[in-house]
Design a protein around this motif. Structure first.
Motif, PDB file in Angstrom:
ATOM      1  N   ILE A 358     -50.782  12.207   0.077  1.00  0.00           N
ATOM      2  CA  ILE A 358     -52.239  12.208   0.282  1.00  0.00           C
ATOM      3  C   ILE A 358     -52.681  10.986   1.072  1.00  0.00           C
ATOM      4  CG2 ILE A 358     -52.811  11.023  -1.898  1.00  0.00           C
ATOM      5  CD1 ILE A 358     -55.195  12.958  -2.147  1.00  0.00           C
ATOM      6  N   ASN A 359     -52.047   9.835   0.832  1.00  0.00           N
ATOM      7  CA  ASN A 359     -52.396   8.641   1.590  1.00  0.00           C
ATOM      8  C   ASN A 359     -51.948   8.748   3.045  1.00  0.00           C
ATOM      9  OD1 ASN A 359     -53.431   7.607  -0.754  1.00  0.00           O
ATOM     10  ND2 ASN A 359     -51.784   6.150  -1.113  1.00  0.00           N
ATOM     11  N   GLY A 362     -54.131  11.437   5.078  1.00  0.00           N
ATOM     12  CA  GLY A 362     -55.455  10.895   5.382  1.00  0.00           C
ATOM     13  C   GLY A 362     -55.405   9.792   6.420  1.00  0.00           C
ATOM     14  N   VAL A 418     -56.631  19.827   6.982  1.00  0.00           N
ATOM     15  CA  VAL A 418     -56.299  19.241   5.678  1.00  0.00           C
ATOM     16  C   VAL A 418     -55.746  20.281   4.712  1.00  0.00           C
ATOM     17  CG1 VAL A 418     -57.228  18.054   3.662  1.00  0.00           C
ATOM     18  CG2 VAL A 418     -57.972  17.379   5.952  1.00  0.00           C
ATOM     19  N   HIS A 422     -51.854  20.433   3.562  1.00  0.00           N
ATOM     20  CA  HIS A 422     -51.480  20.055   2.199  1.00  0.00           C
ATOM     21  C   HIS A 422     -50.846  21.224   1.448  1.00  0.00           C
ATOM     22  CE1 HIS A 422     -52.538  15.907   1.472  1.00  0.00           C
ATOM     23  NE2 HIS A 422     -53.686  16.055   2.101  1.00  0.00           N
ATOM     24  N   TYR A 447     -56.448  18.752  -6.572  1.00  0.00           N
ATOM     25  CA  TYR A 447     -55.736  18.007  -5.535  1.00  0.00           C
ATOM     26  C   TYR A 447     -56.410  18.208  -4.177  1.00  0.00           C
ATOM     27  CZ  TYR A 447     -51.934  16.441  -2.500  1.00  0.00           C
ATOM     28  OH  TYR A 447     -51.195  15.789  -1.550  1.00  0.00           O
ATOM     29  N   MET A 448     -56.750  19.450  -3.840  1.00  0.00           N
ATOM     30  CA  MET A 448     -57.391  19.733  -2.562  1.00  0.00           C
ATOM     31  C   MET A 448     -58.779  19.104  -2.481  1.00  0.00           C
ATOM     32  SD  MET A 448     -55.433  21.267  -0.509  1.00  0.00           S
ATOM     33  CE  MET A 448     -53.858  22.111  -0.548  1.00  0.00           C
ATOM     34  N   ALA A 451     -58.201  15.531  -1.616  1.00  0.00           N
ATOM     35  CA  ALA A 451     -57.742  15.368  -0.236  1.00  0.00           C
ATOM     36  C   ALA A 451     -58.876  15.594   0.762  1.00  0.00           C
ATOM     37  CB  ALA A 451     -56.589  16.327   0.042  1.00  0.00           C
ATOM     38  N   GLN A 454     -61.354  12.706   0.588  1.00  0.00           N
ATOM     39  CA  GLN A 454     -60.789  11.516   1.218  1.00  0.00           C
ATOM     40  C   GLN A 454     -60.937  11.570   2.741  1.00  0.00           C
ATOM     41  OE1 GLN A 454     -56.704  11.645   1.903  1.00  0.00           O
ATOM     42  NE2 GLN A 454     -56.302   9.449   1.704  1.00  0.00           N
ATOM     43  N   VAL A 455     -60.513  12.680   3.353  1.00  0.00           N
ATOM     44  CA  VAL A 455     -60.561  12.796   4.814  1.00  0.00           C
ATOM     45  C   VAL A 455     -62.005  12.850   5.304  1.00  0.00           C
ATOM     46  CG1 VAL A 455     -59.925  14.254   6.780  1.00  0.00           C
ATOM     47  CG2 VAL A 455     -58.306  13.896   4.909  1.00  0.00           C
ATOM     48  N   GLY A 492     -57.501   7.442  -1.339  1.00  0.00           N
ATOM     49  CA  GLY A 492     -56.569   8.495  -1.734  1.00  0.00           C
ATOM     50  C   GLY A 492     -55.945   8.248  -3.094  1.00  0.00           C
ATOM     51  N   LEU A 496     -56.785  10.489  -6.387  1.00  0.00           N
ATOM     52  CA  LEU A 496     -55.650  11.187  -7.005  1.00  0.00           C
ATOM     53  C   LEU A 496     -55.482  10.779  -8.461  1.00  0.00           C
ATOM     54  CD1 LEU A 496     -53.374  13.197  -6.420  1.00  0.00           C
ATOM     55  CD2 LEU A 496     -51.931  11.251  -5.774  1.00  0.00           C
TER      56      LEU A 496
END
Length: 515
Positions: A358-359, A362, A418, A422, A447-448, A451, A454-455, A492, A496
């Motif tokens: 995830i990090n 992003g 994204v 993912h 999780y999505m 993500a 974050q983005v 991220g 998470l």
């Protein structure tokens, strides 16, 4: 040869008409004034003329020549018109959403699989003795992965400009750029790696109030050695990527930064795990090994500093490029503290495999966007110049994602990558039986959500930050990416960890969050 009326006609039809004359002769040594054009006329009042055609160098490369390249190579080693400023627009302005997505997709997937591999490695090594008994190593993970990304991505930005304007074509120019930039990133990697180990010791000491000098030296040696070796290997890879991208006609802004992170996460994490494990084994029987390793790499610093100072392409960055990488390291270390506190709890051991993914995703996407916005701004002038393309006020989310300009279009394309990206990475982790978490529907939703959020945040911050730095006479190529990737690590990891805690609280036992 032509008369004056013909000269005027040629000027209007074809461009700038200049007499062929050395630049030094344009001034009179006695008067210190410009020589009149008539002074260049021959006996028959004719002047030798050359029509300066439009240059293929884009405005970004032209504006950055002084900061990237030695002045001597600009005036003495180039006899063509490649340094002339021409109005021809660069390729990013002509790109469609499809072409942007097509160019970004492959390196994005390649970088994503690299982060998946890094996550698998972290999932395995978290059970090693050095990670169990020296938990501060977890704090080094985001800091060193972020440092690797920052150095290699800013290196890619500098070399992309030099390659695009043809200043890495000859063996002499290529060797000068390689030696100067490699020496520079070795200086930055060694210093910031040392500071990252200090941050890990401090962040590890604050919650527990426990300090071990042996563990502190171990962290220092592991961090400095990992940063040095990883930067050496990845720097050479990036040089090959930049040269190859230019020869294949691919926009380096779309390719270089994701590939910089594809192998980077895996190589850096593998080096950190292997070096820290080996030094931990020597801690009891040969305690002098750790101080020697740390002293060896620090002793090499004067050599790299001398090489970097002698090169005009890197001298300015050597003096002014410290603030972003050091602050970015501190931000990433906070994310590392969150990772350390979370993964150390057996209930959340499954988070380790997903953190680099995830990090990394992003950070890669926002680095592409920042590089593209910076390129767009360089077309309109130099940093600090006010123009319509560089607003000083904070942009609205609508202008960032829903306007018709090319940067908004690329932001939409990157954001839409994204979810499918993912899903591919999660399926890969699941098929390789990585981690301690079963991919249930509720887990994938949480999780999505993390993500996407974050983005979304990173792309908006990039739009504001790049323009803000531009308006304050800071080159976004060197300053924005370190901050953005570090914020990607922090956001991220935080989102998470929050998702894992919520899943645990609501009792999603089917996802086996806690091993």
């Amino acid at each position: 040869m032509s008369s004056k009326p013909e000269q005027k006609e040629t000027h209007q039809a074809n461009g700038v008409v200049l007499p062929i004359v050395p630049v030094d002769c344009l001034t009179s040594p006695e008067r210190g004034q410009l020589v009149e054009p008539s002074d260049f006329l021959g006996p028959d009042s004719d002047a030798v003329e050359v029509v300066v055609l439009e240059s293929r160098a884009n405005a970004k490369g032209v504006r950055e020549e002084d900061a990237l390249l030695e002045n001597g190579s600009q005036s003495n080693e180039s006899d063509d018109t490649s340094t002339d400023r021409g109005p021809e627009p660069a390729s990013p302005l002509k790109e469609t959403s499809f072409s942007i997505g097509l160019q970004v997709l492959f390196p994005f997937l390649l970088a994503g699989f690299g982060t998946v591999a890094a996550g698998m490695v972290l999932d395995i090594v978290q059970h090693w003795d050095v990670f169990k008994y020296v938990t501060e190593v977890f704090i080094l993970v985001p800091a060193l992965l972020g440092l690797k990304g920052n150095l290699e991505m800013t290196l890619a930005s500098r070399l992309s400009t030099a390659a695009n304007i043809g200043q890495m074509d000859t063996p002499k120019e290529l060797w000068r750029m390689i030696t100067g930039n490699m020496a520079l990133i070795q200086v930055q990697a060694t210093v910031v790696g040392f500071l990252a180990s200090i941050a890990a010791v401090v962040f590890g000491w604050i919650p527990d109030g426990h300090f071990s000098i042996d563990h502190a030296v171990l962290l220092c040696a592991s961090s400095v050695a990992t940063a040095f070796i990883a930067s050496l290997v990845l720097g050479m890879i990036m040089i090959g990527v930049i040269i190859g991208s230019r020869k294949m006609g691919i926009n380096p802004d779309n390719v270089a930064t994701p590939i910089a992170a594809s192998l980077g996460d895996l190589i850096t994490l593998a080096l950190l795990s292997g070096i820290s494990w080996g030094l931990y084994k020597e801690l009891e029987s040969k305690a002098y090994v750790n101080p020697l390793v740390c002293a060896f790499f620090i002793a090499l610093l004067p050599i790299w500093i001398i090489i970097a100072k002698k090169n005009a392409a890197t001298r300015e960055v050597l003096y002014s490029g410290w603030e972003p990488v050091i602050i970015a390291m501190a931000i990433s270390s906070v994310g590392g503290l969150i990772l350390d506190r979370t993964v150390s709890d057996p209930n959340f051991a499954g988070m380790a495999v997903f953190t680099p993914v995830i990090n990394g995703v992003g950070g890669n996407l926002v680095a592409v966007q920042a590089s593209r916005i910076s390129t767009y701004l360089h077309m309109s002038g130099m940093p600090g110049e006010s123009s319509e393309t560089a607003p000083r006020k904070c942009p609205s989310p609508c202008s960032t994602f829903f306007s018709s300009d090319v940067n908004s279009r690329s932001a939409r394309v990157l954001f839409l990558l994204v979810v499918p990206g993912h899903l591919v990475f999660l399926y890969t982790i699941s098929s390789m039986q990585g981690g301690h978490t079963t991919l249930t529907l509720i887990f994938i939703v949480f999780y999505m959500t993390a993500a996407l959020l974050q983005v979304l945040i990173l792309l908006y911050i990039a739009d504001w930050m790049v323009h803000w730095m531009w308006g304050r006479d800071l080159d976004p190529d060197n300053f924005s990416i370190p901050y953005l990737t570090a914020l990607g690590d922090l956001i991220g990891t935080g989102l998470l960890a929050l998702s894992f805690h919520i899943l645990w609280l609501i009792g999603d036992r089917d996802s086996d969050v806690g091993d």
